[in-house]
Design an enzyme around this catalytic site. Structure first.
Site: not given
Length: 317
Positions: A12, A15, A90, A125, A153, A177
């Site tokens: 994607g 990757g 996420r 994680d 960041r 994360h």
């Protein structure tokens, strides 16, 4: 001479950029690309091979199935479905990524793989923990990008605030994360000097800590809003970790690593600074956090632990 072989699973946005950065930085001699969409892999390989002329040295991009990744020194796992993150969490990728990773990691291991896994796939994680379980590899061979990207960041935000170059100070993001991660401000130092000491004489260092932490946490969402993905930062993070292994750098960087008593946590992967070298995760750094920082970090770890339980329940269905 032994060629450096790195596999990338998932072609994607992330990757494909990982594969490109591996070539542009000269990190690998052979990059094996693997995706369940065969035509996507074929097309990405074509595009990458068209770029080899402009790379620092020759790179072979090879399409591979899971079982054909056994000779890789490192596999970077980038499988995902980024549109599921449009909610701002996420964790919402879990229903797609956890079953997928649980399915193909055993296939990779059947090919004889005994190298190092670097995981990007979200929730990072949780999936890194899952790869450790499904691969049976020792913990030092399995790590995630974790708060490595979030640390970048944060450093970028502090650099823009102070006008000081990214490389002139140290700072880390800890924990998940995800949205619960935290900044241990006691560890932020400019050439060894705590920023709070500098703030006494220089207004550039009298910044809003909560606002800068929020910029680090929300950085991915600012990027996602306009382009519906993130690419450059995360690809660079993963490749730097791979380089640290291949070149035995023994560099300290934030990564998702398994904790074994550090910070009072055991049996989970979380983002903390670690020494990464030819043996993978060679040491988990344990800093003296303030009582408040340690409390917040442990809350992050509980969030990860809760998500691991959700992943286990998902796989048990």
């Amino acid at each position: 001479m032994k060629k450096r072989i790195i596999g990338v699973v998932g072609m994607g946005h992330v990757g494909a950029h990982v594969a490109f950065v591996l070539g542009m930085r000269g990190a690998a001699d052979v990059v094996k690309i693997c995706d369940i969409n065969e035509q996507k892999a074929i097309s990405e390989r074509q595009d990458l091979m068209d770029a080899v002329l402009f790379m620092p040295h020759h790179v072979d991009y090879v399409i591979a199935k899971y079982e054909e990744l056994g000779d890789c020194d490192i596999i970077i796992n980038a499988m995902g479905k980024v549109e599921l993150c449009a909610t701002g969490s996420r964790d919402d990728e879990m229903g797609f990524t956890v079953p997928g990773v649980a399915d193909y990691i055993p296939k990779i291991m059947k090919g004889g793989f005994d190298g190092y896994f670097i995981n990007i796939t979200n929730p990072c994680d949780v999936v890194t923990h899952l790869i450790r379980e499904k691969s049976g590899l020792p913990s030092h061979k399995v790590m995630g990008t974790g708060t490595g990207l979030d640390t970048s960041r944060l450093v970028s935000a502090i650099s823009q605030q102070t006008g000081i170059d990214h490389h002139s100070f140290t700072a880390f993001m800890f924990g998940e994360h995800g949205n619960s991660q935290m900044t241990p401000w006691s560890l932020v130092k400019f050439a060894g000097q705590p920023f709070e000491e500098l703030a006494e004489h220089d207004e550039r260092f009298r910044f809003d800590k909560a606002e800068l932490q929020e910029r680090a946490i929300k950085g991915g969402w600012y990027t996602f809003m306009g382009k519906r993905c993130t690419e450059y930062g995360i690809a660079s993070t993963a490749v730097r970790m791979a380089e640290a292994i291949l070149h035995d750098e023994k560099g300290i960087m934030a990564a998702s690593v398994e904790l074994d008593g550090q910070y009072g946590e055991t049996g989970i992967y979380a983002g903390v600074p670690a020494v990464i070298g030819e043996n993978g995760v060679e040491q988990v750094m344990e800093y003296n956090l303030t009582a408040e920082e340690l409390k917040t970090f442990k809350e992050c770890c509980q969030k990860i632990r809760d998500n691991i339980a959700k992943a286990d329940a998902l796989l048990a269905k």
